[in-house]
Design a protein around this motif. Structure first.
Motif, PDB file in Angstrom:
ATOM      1  N   LYS A  97       1.006  -1.170   0.109  1.00 30.55           N
ATOM      2  CA  LYS A  97       0.214  -0.021   0.116  1.00 30.55           C
ATOM      3  C   LYS A  97       1.128   0.979   0.037  1.00 30.55           C
ATOM      4  O   LYS A  97       1.855   1.476   0.730  1.00 30.55           O
TER       5      LYS A  97
ATOM      6  N   TYR B 274       0.802   5.786  -0.327  1.00 32.10           N
ATOM      7  CA  TYR B 274       0.281   6.997  -0.466  1.00 32.10           C
ATOM      8  C   TYR B 274       0.982   7.791  -1.355  1.00 32.10           C
ATOM      9  O   TYR B 274       2.318   8.086  -1.245  1.00 32.10           O
TER      10      TYR B 274
ATOM     11  N   HIS C  80       0.506  11.454  -4.197  1.00 31.21           N
ATOM     12  CA  HIS C  80      -0.223  12.506  -4.299  1.00 31.21           C
ATOM     13  C   HIS C  80      -1.433  12.333  -5.200  1.00 31.21           C
ATOM     14  O   HIS C  80      -1.745  11.415  -5.903  1.00 31.21           O
ATOM     15  N   ARG C  81      -2.737  13.392  -4.861  1.00 35.04           N
ATOM     16  CA  ARG C  81      -3.952  12.821  -5.542  1.00 35.04           C
ATOM     17  C   ARG C  81      -4.116  12.567  -6.821  1.00 35.04           C
ATOM     18  O   ARG C  81      -3.382  13.262  -7.576  1.00 35.04           O
TER      19      ARG C  81
ATOM     20  N   HIS D 287      -9.359   8.113  -1.193  1.00 36.83           N
ATOM     21  CA  HIS D 287      -8.882   9.292  -1.201  1.00 36.83           C
ATOM     22  C   HIS D 287      -8.830  10.032   0.227  1.00 36.83           C
ATOM     23  O   HIS D 287      -9.756   9.742   0.938  1.00 36.83           O
TER      24      HIS D 287
ATOM     25  N   GLY E 152      -3.782  14.407   4.470  1.00 33.64           N
ATOM     26  CA  GLY E 152      -2.627  14.047   5.422  1.00 33.64           C
ATOM     27  C   GLY E 152      -2.856  14.995   6.572  1.00 33.64           C
ATOM     28  O   GLY E 152      -3.876  15.662   6.945  1.00 33.64           O
TER      29      GLY E 152
ATOM     30  N   SER F 219      -3.692  16.477   0.195  1.00 29.13           N
ATOM     31  CA  SER F 219      -4.598  15.566  -0.590  1.00 29.13           C
ATOM     32  C   SER F 219      -3.825  14.282  -0.989  1.00 29.13           C
ATOM     33  O   SER F 219      -2.859  14.609  -1.696  1.00 29.13           O
ATOM     34  N   PHE F 220      -4.072  13.106  -0.399  1.00 28.58           N
ATOM     35  CA  PHE F 220      -3.426  11.978  -0.739  1.00 28.58           C
ATOM     36  C   PHE F 220      -4.434  10.860  -1.502  1.00 28.58           C
ATOM     37  O   PHE F 220      -5.600  10.944  -1.169  1.00 28.58           O
ATOM     38  N   THR F 221      -3.829   9.900  -1.913  1.00 29.21           N
ATOM     39  CA  THR F 221      -4.708   8.796  -2.655  1.00 29.21           C
ATOM     40  C   THR F 221      -3.987   7.464  -2.163  1.00 29.21           C
ATOM     41  O   THR F 221      -2.679   7.431  -2.421  1.00 29.21           O
ATOM     42  N   GLN F 222      -4.361   6.491  -1.390  1.00 24.39           N
ATOM     43  CA  GLN F 222      -4.153   5.321  -1.250  1.00 24.39           C
ATOM     44  C   GLN F 222      -4.082   4.142  -2.153  1.00 24.39           C
ATOM     45  O   GLN F 222      -5.290   4.049  -2.587  1.00 24.39           O
TER      46      GLN F 222
END
Length: 138
Positions: free
Chosen positions: A19, A21, A23-24, A66, A69, A92-95
């Motif tokens: 997994k 993380y 950037h968006r 989404h 952080g 903003s992050f996306t996993q």
């Protein structure tokens, strides 16, 4: 097996079922994404280095969620001036979940162009430079 891949302008070392993380991303949750810019690929000790990317290699991933952080506080102050400014930011992050690394996927075939040689080096003459002709008296 692991790979170094560029995702959203940053480089990550990824392996299967990891997994990450990032950037968006503009993808919806639950969709599958593919990253083609694989910079380095390691298959059981065999390292393939791209220039700049490995041809035909890709990393398959699934967008999990989404999120945002932790909050970062930005505090500015100038002493003896009465100036204070407090500001905050949440990135903003996306996993994503790495589902697999494809080493030799569909390689792009380069179209070879056949060029006919019509002129030889002897036939091609360099252009003569313009020279000034002396004026003749009439």
């Amino acid at each position: 097996m692991y790979a170094i891949v560029e995702i959203a302008g940053q480089q990550f070392k990824v392996s299967k079922d990891q997994k990450v993380y990032v950037h968006r991303l503009a993808s919806e949750e639950g969709t599958k994404v593919s990253f083609d810019k694989v910079l380095l690929l390691d298959e059981n000790g065999t390292v393939t280095l791209g220039a700049p990317a490995v041809e035909g290699a890709s990393v398959e991933a699934k967008v999990l969620q989404h999120l945002k952080g932790d909050k970062v506080i930005v505090f500015k102050k100038k002493r003896r001036k009465g100036y204070k400014k407090k500001n905050g930011h949440r990135q903003s992050f996306t996993q994503i979940l790495i589902e697999g690394i494809v080493a030799g996927g569909a390689k792009k075939k380069a179209a070879k162009k056949e060029v006919e040689v019509t002129e030889t080096a002897e036939e091609v003459k360099p252009k003569a430079k313009a020279t000034k002709k002396p004026k003749t008296e009439e």
